[in-house]
Design a protein around this motif. Structure first.
Motif, mmCIF file in Angstrom:
data_model
loop_
_atom_site.group_PDB
_atom_site.id
_atom_site.type_symbol
_atom_site.label_atom_id
_atom_site.label_comp_id
_atom_site.label_asym_id
_atom_site.label_seq_id
_atom_site.Cartn_x
_atom_site.Cartn_y
_atom_site.Cartn_z
ATOM 1 N N ALA A 148 0.142 -1.225 -0.201
ATOM 2 C CA ALA A 148 -0.307 0.286 -0.604
ATOM 3 C C ALA A 148 1.355 1.091 -0.273
ATOM 4 N N VAL A 149 1.959 1.056 -0.728
ATOM 5 C CA VAL A 149 2.145 2.386 -0.456
ATOM 6 C C VAL A 149 1.876 3.098 -1.954
ATOM 7 N N ALA A 150 2.502 2.635 -3.369
ATOM 8 C CA ALA A 150 1.970 3.047 -4.640
ATOM 9 C C ALA A 150 1.979 2.265 -5.654
ATOM 10 N N ARG A 151 0.966 2.956 -6.312
ATOM 11 C CA ARG A 151 0.693 2.148 -8.173
ATOM 12 C C ARG A 151 2.092 0.928 -7.970
ATOM 13 N N LEU A 152 2.330 0.092 -8.289
ATOM 14 C CA LEU A 152 2.870 -0.980 -9.234
ATOM 15 C C LEU A 152 3.837 -0.372 -9.726
ATOM 16 N N SER A 153 2.999 1.185 -10.747
ATOM 17 C CA SER A 153 4.676 2.045 -11.591
ATOM 18 C C SER A 153 5.545 2.245 -11.520
ATOM 19 N N VAL A 154 5.110 2.624 -10.529
ATOM 20 C CA VAL A 154 5.908 3.205 -9.408
ATOM 21 C C VAL A 154 6.579 2.984 -7.982
ATOM 22 N N LEU A 155 5.481 1.826 -7.751
ATOM 23 C CA LEU A 155 6.518 0.969 -6.320
ATOM 24 C C LEU A 155 7.617 0.343 -6.659
ATOM 25 N N SER A 156 7.596 -0.413 -8.428
ATOM 26 C CA SER A 156 8.583 -1.254 -9.186
ATOM 27 C C SER A 156 9.649 -0.262 -9.025
ATOM 28 N N GLU A 157 9.319 0.890 -9.482
ATOM 29 C CA GLU A 157 11.274 1.837 -9.199
ATOM 30 C C GLU A 157 11.784 2.347 -8.383
ATOM 31 N N LEU A 158 10.854 2.480 -7.143
ATOM 32 C CA LEU A 158 11.479 2.122 -6.376
ATOM 33 C C LEU A 158 11.755 0.912 -4.933
ATOM 34 N N CYS A 159 11.786 -0.200 -5.196
ATOM 35 C CA CYS A 159 11.931 -1.440 -4.929
ATOM 36 C C CYS A 159 12.704 -1.694 -5.584
ATOM 37 N N VAL A 160 12.613 -2.433 -6.494
ATOM 38 C CA VAL A 160 13.505 -3.374 -7.617
ATOM 39 C C VAL A 160 15.393 -3.094 -7.596
ATOM 40 N N PRO A 161 15.370 -2.025 -7.699
ATOM 41 C CA PRO A 161 16.891 -1.752 -7.498
ATOM 42 C C PRO A 161 17.775 -2.474 -6.583
ATOM 43 N N LEU A 162 16.944 -2.316 -5.524
ATOM 44 C CA LEU A 162 17.398 -2.243 -4.006
ATOM 45 C C LEU A 162 17.803 -4.126 -3.570
ATOM 46 N N VAL A 163 16.835 -5.484 -5.132
ATOM 47 C CA VAL A 163 17.359 -6.243 -5.167
ATOM 48 C C VAL A 163 17.710 -6.967 -5.607
ATOM 49 N N LYS A 164 18.888 -7.776 -5.158
ATOM 50 C CA LYS A 164 19.829 -8.437 -5.902
ATOM 51 C C LYS A 164 19.816 -9.019 -6.408
ATOM 52 N N GLN A 165 20.138 -9.514 -7.839
ATOM 53 C CA GLN A 165 20.218 -10.542 -8.833
ATOM 54 C C GLN A 165 19.911 -11.519 -9.069
ATOM 55 N N GLY A 166 19.343 -12.444 -9.516
ATOM 56 C CA GLY A 166 18.677 -13.482 -8.301
ATOM 57 C C GLY A 166 17.497 -13.235 -6.897
ATOM 58 N N GLY A 167 16.894 -12.625 -6.839
ATOM 59 C CA GLY A 167 16.473 -11.880 -5.934
ATOM 60 C C GLY A 167 14.850 -12.118 -6.910
ATOM 61 N N GLN A 168 14.053 -11.182 -4.888
ATOM 62 C CA GLN A 168 12.484 -11.385 -5.676
ATOM 63 C C GLN A 168 11.501 -10.286 -4.585
ATOM 64 N N PHE A 169 11.561 -9.265 -6.032
ATOM 65 C CA PHE A 169 10.424 -8.217 -5.698
ATOM 66 C C PHE A 169 9.217 -8.820 -5.549
ATOM 67 N N VAL A 170 8.138 -8.270 -3.998
ATOM 68 C CA VAL A 170 7.263 -9.389 -3.509
ATOM 69 C C VAL A 170 6.107 -7.957 -3.349
ATOM 70 N N ALA A 171 5.269 -7.855 -3.905
ATOM 71 C CA ALA A 171 4.375 -6.520 -3.844
ATOM 72 C C ALA A 171 2.844 -7.112 -3.520
ATOM 73 N N LEU A 172 2.484 -6.331 -2.452
ATOM 74 C CA LEU A 172 1.468 -7.026 -1.857
ATOM 75 C C LEU A 172 0.576 -5.422 -1.658
#
Length: 238
Positions: A148-172
């Protein structure tokens, strides 16, 4: 959902809470209500609602994503600690980092962590955009989550850069998940992820719709992302 219903609902999903964990959730609720009187942490303060809409809703991610197989978790814009801290109570081995732009929330989280006896928690006062460009944190986490932070198009830009390669981004997400996913198609690809799992379900009792998305980080995120604070929200990746 009262405390006993909460315990039984988690048991039905294969999560057996110890007396210590039950006490941690009880203390969490008490501190949330206490601190909410002096700062705006949540609009939800009734015990039955906190256990359902904050605790159970947060942990629902673990019904579909196996947190026993990861160690480092970053929670972007967690506010009063959701979803990562209820998950941390259930899976104490997790090393949780929360980034939030309001320092008063960080003050609460530090106090909460101390009172609940957490180990390996780190609370950082920063804008998510700046945090994602910090070499100390960028592309270092097994899993990054947000609720519940932002729309997925925005949220992915905030979250994905923090994920290591081979890791996961989990959006609720709530009911609009499918629509948001469609809007975020380009961002998800550009940032280096691919959708590998999605689950639609309803929260018990109130029957509100929920969607959980799991994205694999398949390649490094281009260095320009995330962009300057405020930019992702004003002009989402198209």
């Amino acid at each position: 959902m009262n405390e006993q219903q909460f315990i039984e609902a988690l048991r039905a999903k294969g999560i057996e809470l110890s007396p210590t964990q039950i006490a941690q959730f009880r203390k969490y609720f008490e501190l949330l209500v206490e601190w909410n009187e002096k700062m705006n942490l949540t609009a939800i303060t009734e015990e039955k609602e906190v256990y359902l809409k904050h605790f159970y809703d947060s942990i629902s991610a673990a019904f579909y994503y196996d947190f026993t197989k990861v160690t480092t978790v970053c929670d972007v814009g967690a506010g009063a600690g959701f979803p990562s801290l209820p998950i941390k109570i259930c899976y104490p081995h997790l090393e949780v980092t929360i980034v939030d732009s309001l320092n008063k929330r960080i003050t609460f989280l530090n106090h909460l962590s101390e009172e609940l006896g957490f180990q390996n928690t780190n609370f950082v006062h920063a804008r998510a955009e700046e945090f994602g460009q910090n070499k100390k944190y960028r592309e270092t986490f097994d899993v990054v989550t947000a609720r519940a932070v932002a729309r997925l198009s925005v949220l992915s830009e905030l979250c994905v850069p923090l994920v290591k390669q081979g890791g996961q981004f989990v959006a609720l997400k709530a009911a609009a998940g499918q629509e948001e996913l469609k809007d975020a198609t380009q961002a998800i690809k550009l940032l280096g992820t691919t959708l590998v799992d999605s689950h639609e379900f309803t929260l018990p009792i109130e029957e509100s719709e929920r969607t959980l998305y799991v994205f694999d980080k398949v390649k490094n995120t281009p260095k320009k992302y995330p962009r300057k604070p405020g930019t992702p929200n004003k002009t989402p990746i198209q």
